[in-house]
Write a protein that holds these residues in place. Structure first.
Motif, PDB file in Angstrom:
ATOM      1  N   THR A 133     -12.007 -28.627 -30.765  1.00  0.00           N
ATOM      2  CA  THR A 133     -11.679 -27.689 -29.696  1.00  0.00           C
ATOM      3  C   THR A 133     -11.713 -28.395 -28.334  1.00  0.00           C
ATOM      4  OG1 THR A 133     -13.968 -26.990 -29.391  1.00  0.00           O
ATOM      5  CG2 THR A 133     -12.663 -25.778 -31.012  1.00  0.00           C
ATOM      6  N   ALA A 134     -11.161 -27.733 -27.346  1.00  0.00           N
ATOM      7  CA  ALA A 134     -11.099 -28.299 -25.995  1.00  0.00           C
ATOM      8  C   ALA A 134     -12.489 -28.502 -25.392  1.00  0.00           C
ATOM      9  CB  ALA A 134     -10.270 -27.389 -25.098  1.00  0.00           C
ATOM     10  N   ASP A 135     -13.475 -27.709 -25.845  1.00  0.00           N
ATOM     11  CA  ASP A 135     -14.830 -27.855 -25.296  1.00  0.00           C
ATOM     12  C   ASP A 135     -15.701 -28.823 -26.098  1.00  0.00           C
ATOM     13  OD1 ASP A 135     -15.314 -26.329 -27.534  1.00  0.00           O
ATOM     14  OD2 ASP A 135     -16.294 -24.685 -26.483  1.00  0.00           O
ATOM     15  N   GLY A 136     -15.099 -29.560 -27.040  1.00  0.00           N
ATOM     16  CA  GLY A 136     -15.814 -30.600 -27.774  1.00  0.00           C
ATOM     17  C   GLY A 136     -16.431 -30.172 -29.090  1.00  0.00           C
ATOM     18  N   GLN A 137     -16.252 -28.921 -29.479  1.00  0.00           N
ATOM     19  CA  GLN A 137     -16.768 -28.444 -30.761  1.00  0.00           C
ATOM     20  C   GLN A 137     -15.931 -28.994 -31.908  1.00  0.00           C
ATOM     21  OE1 GLN A 137     -16.609 -24.183 -30.792  1.00  0.00           O
ATOM     22  NE2 GLN A 137     -18.712 -24.014 -31.451  1.00  0.00           N
ATOM     23  N   ILE A 138     -16.571 -29.240 -33.054  1.00  0.00           N
ATOM     24  CA  ILE A 138     -15.873 -29.616 -34.278  1.00  0.00           C
ATOM     25  C   ILE A 138     -16.162 -28.530 -35.305  1.00  0.00           C
ATOM     26  CG2 ILE A 138     -15.645 -31.304 -36.133  1.00  0.00           C
ATOM     27  CD1 ILE A 138     -14.682 -32.414 -33.498  1.00  0.00           C
ATOM     28  N   ILE A 139     -15.113 -27.882 -35.801  1.00  0.00           N
ATOM     29  CA  ILE A 139     -15.240 -26.815 -36.787  1.00  0.00           C
ATOM     30  C   ILE A 139     -14.689 -27.335 -38.104  1.00  0.00           C
ATOM     31  CG2 ILE A 139     -14.577 -24.460 -37.390  1.00  0.00           C
ATOM     32  CD1 ILE A 139     -14.106 -24.063 -34.313  1.00  0.00           C
ATOM     33  N   THR A 140     -15.445 -27.156 -39.193  1.00  0.00           N
ATOM     34  CA  THR A 140     -15.030 -27.601 -40.511  1.00  0.00           C
ATOM     35  C   THR A 140     -14.573 -26.401 -41.326  1.00  0.00           C
ATOM     36  OG1 THR A 140     -16.676 -29.352 -40.440  1.00  0.00           O
ATOM     37  CG2 THR A 140     -15.771 -28.831 -42.585  1.00  0.00           C
ATOM     38  N   THR A 141     -13.448 -26.553 -42.020  1.00  0.00           N
ATOM     39  CA  THR A 141     -12.937 -25.512 -42.902  1.00  0.00           C
ATOM     40  C   THR A 141     -12.368 -26.163 -44.154  1.00  0.00           C
ATOM     41  OG1 THR A 141     -11.419 -23.632 -43.070  1.00  0.00           O
ATOM     42  CG2 THR A 141     -10.715 -25.465 -41.710  1.00  0.00           C
ATOM     43  N   GLU A 159     -18.966 -19.973 -44.464  1.00  0.00           N
ATOM     44  CA  GLU A 159     -19.601 -18.809 -45.075  1.00  0.00           C
ATOM     45  C   GLU A 159     -18.581 -17.827 -45.642  1.00  0.00           C
ATOM     46  OE1 GLU A 159     -22.297 -17.191 -42.207  1.00  0.00           O
ATOM     47  OE2 GLU A 159     -23.474 -19.036 -42.124  1.00  0.00           O
ATOM     48  N   GLY A 160     -17.301 -18.203 -45.615  1.00  0.00           N
ATOM     49  CA  GLY A 160     -16.260 -17.372 -46.196  1.00  0.00           C
ATOM     50  C   GLY A 160     -15.707 -16.294 -45.275  1.00  0.00           C
ATOM     51  N   ARG A 161     -16.094 -16.317 -44.006  1.00  0.00           N
ATOM     52  CA  ARG A 161     -15.606 -15.326 -43.050  1.00  0.00           C
ATOM     53  C   ARG A 161     -14.330 -15.821 -42.388  1.00  0.00           C
ATOM     54  NH1 ARG A 161     -21.140 -14.883 -39.861  1.00  0.00           N
ATOM     55  NH2 ARG A 161     -20.551 -17.059 -39.751  1.00  0.00           N
ATOM     56  N   THR A 162     -13.393 -14.921 -42.159  1.00  0.00           N
ATOM     57  CA  THR A 162     -12.163 -15.261 -41.453  1.00  0.00           C
ATOM     58  C   THR A 162     -12.461 -15.320 -39.964  1.00  0.00           C
ATOM     59  OG1 THR A 162     -10.819 -14.208 -43.149  1.00  0.00           O
ATOM     60  CG2 THR A 162      -9.781 -14.579 -41.020  1.00  0.00           C
ATOM     61  N   GLN A 163     -12.092 -16.431 -39.346  1.00  0.00           N
ATOM     62  CA  GLN A 163     -12.325 -16.648 -37.917  1.00  0.00           C
ATOM     63  C   GLN A 163     -10.993 -16.926 -37.233  1.00  0.00           C
ATOM     64  OE1 GLN A 163     -15.408 -16.603 -36.424  1.00  0.00           O
ATOM     65  NE2 GLN A 163     -16.403 -16.156 -38.370  1.00  0.00           N
ATOM     66  N   GLN A 164     -10.934 -16.668 -35.943  1.00  0.00           N
ATOM     67  CA  GLN A 164      -9.754 -16.986 -35.141  1.00  0.00           C
ATOM     68  C   GLN A 164     -10.193 -17.659 -33.855  1.00  0.00           C
ATOM     69  OE1 GLN A 164      -7.709 -13.246 -34.580  1.00  0.00           O
ATOM     70  NE2 GLN A 164      -6.364 -13.684 -36.295  1.00  0.00           N
ATOM     71  N   ILE A 165      -9.344 -18.570 -33.397  1.00  0.00           N
ATOM     72  CA  ILE A 165      -9.577 -19.255 -32.135  1.00  0.00           C
ATOM     73  C   ILE A 165      -8.222 -19.373 -31.433  1.00  0.00           C
ATOM     74  CG2 ILE A 165      -9.360 -21.534 -33.192  1.00  0.00           C
ATOM     75  CD1 ILE A 165     -11.489 -22.526 -31.230  1.00  0.00           C
ATOM     76  N   PRO A 166      -8.174 -19.172 -30.116  1.00  0.00           N
ATOM     77  CA  PRO A 166      -6.888 -19.277 -29.412  1.00  0.00           C
ATOM     78  C   PRO A 166      -6.280 -20.677 -29.581  1.00  0.00           C
ATOM     79  CG  PRO A 166      -8.562 -18.331 -27.982  1.00  0.00           C
ATOM     80  CD  PRO A 166      -9.257 -18.807 -29.210  1.00  0.00           C
ATOM     81  N   GLN A 167      -4.984 -20.714 -29.800  1.00  0.00           N
ATOM     82  CA  GLN A 167      -4.291 -21.993 -29.982  1.00  0.00           C
ATOM     83  C   GLN A 167      -4.487 -22.897 -28.766  1.00  0.00           C
ATOM     84  OE1 GLN A 167      -0.068 -21.616 -30.513  1.00  0.00           O
ATOM     85  NE2 GLN A 167       0.195 -23.738 -31.101  1.00  0.00           N
ATOM     86  N   SER A 168      -4.602 -22.318 -27.597  1.00  0.00           N
ATOM     87  CA  SER A 168      -4.777 -23.110 -26.378  1.00  0.00           C
ATOM     88  C   SER A 168      -6.129 -23.831 -26.350  1.00  0.00           C
ATOM     89  CB  SER A 168      -4.645 -22.215 -25.147  1.00  0.00           C
ATOM     90  OG  SER A 168      -5.652 -21.211 -25.164  1.00  0.00           O
ATOM     91  N   GLN A 169      -7.091 -23.379 -27.147  1.00  0.00           N
ATOM     92  CA  GLN A 169      -8.415 -23.998 -27.204  1.00  0.00           C
ATOM     93  C   GLN A 169      -8.514 -25.091 -28.265  1.00  0.00           C
ATOM     94  OE1 GLN A 169     -11.106 -23.408 -25.129  1.00  0.00           O
ATOM     95  NE2 GLN A 169      -9.486 -22.391 -23.975  1.00  0.00           N
ATOM     96  N   VAL A 170      -7.480 -25.217 -29.106  1.00  0.00           N
ATOM     97  CA  VAL A 170      -7.484 -26.213 -30.173  1.00  0.00           C
ATOM     98  C   VAL A 170      -6.860 -27.504 -29.670  1.00  0.00           C
ATOM     99  CG1 VAL A 170      -6.638 -26.786 -32.496  1.00  0.00           C
ATOM    100  CG2 VAL A 170      -7.438 -24.469 -31.976  1.00  0.00           C
ATOM    101  N   LYS A 171      -7.647 -28.566 -29.698  1.00  0.00           N
ATOM    102  CA  LYS A 171      -7.177 -29.870 -29.246  1.00  0.00           C
ATOM    103  C   LYS A 171      -6.469 -30.605 -30.383  1.00  0.00           C
ATOM    104  CE  LYS A 171      -8.949 -33.849 -26.738  1.00  0.00           C
ATOM    105  NZ  LYS A 171     -10.160 -34.480 -26.199  1.00  0.00           N
ATOM    106  N   GLN A 172      -7.051 -30.521 -31.610  1.00  0.00           N
ATOM    107  CA  GLN A 172      -6.508 -31.275 -32.731  1.00  0.00           C
ATOM    108  C   GLN A 172      -7.006 -30.681 -34.048  1.00  0.00           C
ATOM    109  OE1 GLN A 172      -7.794 -35.377 -32.732  1.00  0.00           O
ATOM    110  NE2 GLN A 172      -5.884 -36.047 -33.653  1.00  0.00           N
ATOM    111  N   ILE A 173      -6.145 -30.725 -35.084  1.00  0.00           N
ATOM    112  CA  ILE A 173      -6.532 -30.347 -36.438  1.00  0.00           C
ATOM    113  C   ILE A 173      -6.300 -31.560 -37.321  1.00  0.00           C
ATOM    114  CG2 ILE A 173      -6.079 -28.849 -38.413  1.00  0.00           C
ATOM    115  CD1 ILE A 173      -5.159 -26.713 -36.430  1.00  0.00           C
ATOM    116  N   ILE A 174      -7.354 -31.980 -38.020  1.00  0.00           N
ATOM    117  CA  ILE A 174      -7.293 -33.200 -38.831  1.00  0.00           C
ATOM    118  C   ILE A 174      -7.617 -32.857 -40.275  1.00  0.00           C
ATOM    119  CG2 ILE A 174      -8.279 -35.501 -39.189  1.00  0.00           C
ATOM    120  CD1 ILE A 174      -9.227 -35.305 -36.226  1.00  0.00           C
ATOM    121  N   GLU A 175      -6.779 -33.351 -41.204  1.00  0.00           N
ATOM    122  CA  GLU A 175      -7.072 -33.210 -42.629  1.00  0.00           C
ATOM    123  C   GLU A 175      -7.932 -34.392 -43.043  1.00  0.00           C
ATOM    124  OE1 GLU A 175      -4.861 -32.685 -46.934  1.00  0.00           O
ATOM    125  OE2 GLU A 175      -3.677 -33.154 -45.174  1.00  0.00           O
ATOM    126  N   ARG A 176      -9.050 -34.111 -43.692  1.00  0.00           N
ATOM    127  CA  ARG A 176      -9.960 -35.168 -44.089  1.00  0.00           C
ATOM    128  C   ARG A 176     -10.045 -35.280 -45.582  1.00  0.00           C
ATOM    129  NH1 ARG A 176     -16.106 -35.400 -42.045  1.00  0.00           N
ATOM    130  NH2 ARG A 176     -16.582 -34.253 -43.889  1.00  0.00           N
TER     131      ARG A 176
END
Length: 69
Positions: A25-33, A52-69
């Protein structure tokens, strides 16, 4: 016996094919899914399932990068 061995090999093969995604994210968070995040074009939000299996949403403008690992 052979069927049991084939089933074990098949299940392990499926487990090896799963991918993990990291959302930076733009604020430096790393979210794993464990599923590929998808863009909801109507809302402009990136939607994903958290650990935990919950559906989450984040604004596209806050996403810096999505990486497949």
């Amino acid at each position: 016996m052979k069927q049991a061995v084939l089933i074990v090999i098949f299940v392990l093969g499926l487990a090896a094919c799963s991918s993990e995604y990291l959302i930076a994210t733009a604020d430096g968070q790393i979210i794993t899914t464990h599923e590929k995040p998808e863009l909801d074009r109507d809302t402009g939000m990136i939607e994903f399932e958290d650990d935990e299996g919950r559906t989450q949403q984040i604004p596209q403008s806050q996403v810096k990068q999505i990486i497949e690992r």
